[in-house]
Motif scaffolding. Structure first.
Motif, short mmCIF file in Angstrom:
data_model
loop_
_atom_site.label_atom_id
_atom_site.label_comp_id
_atom_site.label_asym_id
_atom_site.label_seq_id
_atom_site.Cartn_x
_atom_site.Cartn_y
_atom_site.Cartn_z
N SER A 2 12.84 4.00 2.40
CA SER A 2 12.53 5.26 1.72
C SER A 2 11.01 5.40 1.62
O SER A 2 10.29 4.44 1.39
N LEU A 3 10.57 6.62 1.80
CA LEU A 3 9.14 6.91 1.73
C LEU A 3 8.67 6.96 0.29
O LEU A 3 9.43 7.28 -0.62
N ILE A 4 7.42 6.67 0.11
CA ILE A 4 6.81 6.73 -1.22
C ILE A 4 6.80 8.18 -1.70
O ILE A 4 6.57 9.10 -0.92
N THR A 5 7.03 8.35 -2.99
CA THR A 5 6.99 9.70 -3.56
C THR A 5 5.56 10.03 -3.98
O THR A 5 4.70 9.15 -4.08
N LYS A 6 5.33 11.28 -4.24
CA LYS A 6 4.02 11.74 -4.70
C LYS A 6 3.65 11.04 -6.01
O LYS A 6 2.52 10.57 -6.19
N LEU A 12 -0.01 4.52 -8.00
CA LEU A 12 -0.66 3.39 -7.32
C LEU A 12 -2.16 3.62 -7.12
O LEU A 12 -2.93 2.67 -7.06
N ALA A 13 -2.56 4.88 -7.02
CA ALA A 13 -3.97 5.22 -6.77
C ALA A 13 -4.78 5.34 -8.06
O ALA A 13 -5.98 5.61 -8.01
N GLU A 14 -4.15 5.13 -9.20
CA GLU A 14 -4.86 5.23 -10.49
C GLU A 14 -5.92 4.12 -10.57
O GLU A 14 -5.63 2.95 -10.29
N MET A 33 -14.20 2.76 -9.78
CA MET A 33 -14.64 4.15 -9.67
C MET A 33 -13.57 5.04 -9.05
O MET A 33 -12.92 4.65 -8.09
N ASP A 34 -13.46 6.24 -9.61
CA ASP A 34 -12.67 7.28 -8.97
C ASP A 34 -13.61 8.05 -8.05
O ASP A 34 -14.81 7.74 -7.96
#
Length: 125
Positions: A2-6, A12-14, A33-34
């Motif tokens: 299954s593909l990753i959801t939004k 995960l990108a936090e 840093m963002d």
């Protein structure tokens, strides 16, 4: 598979945070840093140059946060940090650099790893 959801992707990108104990300083909360913080850091370096006082002060502004996740310093306080003890600012700045994997050592390591992967790769599957 299954593909990753939004939602999973964004979670995960936090940007992570880390509390580090710096000898002679104490506990400091450093945020990875963002994109906005990285852009502000790059702008400060473009506008003011890359001297140690500018670099480490700007990195601190971009990454050191309080217990609520808010920046400890604003970009307008860059000169305030530059006017402080250079060794102290460098010591804190180096920890910010380490947590954010910035600098020549990390770049060289990444390039070595990339070269090793490429040289060991065959063109076939």
């Amino acid at each position: 598979m299954s593909l990753i959801t939004k939602e999973q992707f964004l979670s995960l990108a936090e940007p992570a945070t880390q509390v580090v104990t710096i000898k002679g300083v104490g506990d400091v909360r450093i945020k990875v840093m963002d994109g906005f913080a990285r852009d502000a850091l790059q702008k400060a370096l473009q506008d003011l140059g890359t001297s140690d006082s500018v670099y480490f002060s700007a990195v601190i502004i971009a990454t050191v946060i309080d217990e609520n996740g808010e920046p400890l310093f604003t970009p307008e306080e860059l000169a305030v940090l530059r006017a402080k003890n250079a060794a102290f600012i460098q010591k804190v700045g180096l920890e910010c650099v380490r947590v954010n994997a910035l600098g020549d050592a990390q770049t060289k390591d990444a390039e070595k790893n990339s070269d090793a992967i490429q040289s060991n790769s065959s063109g076939t599957a």
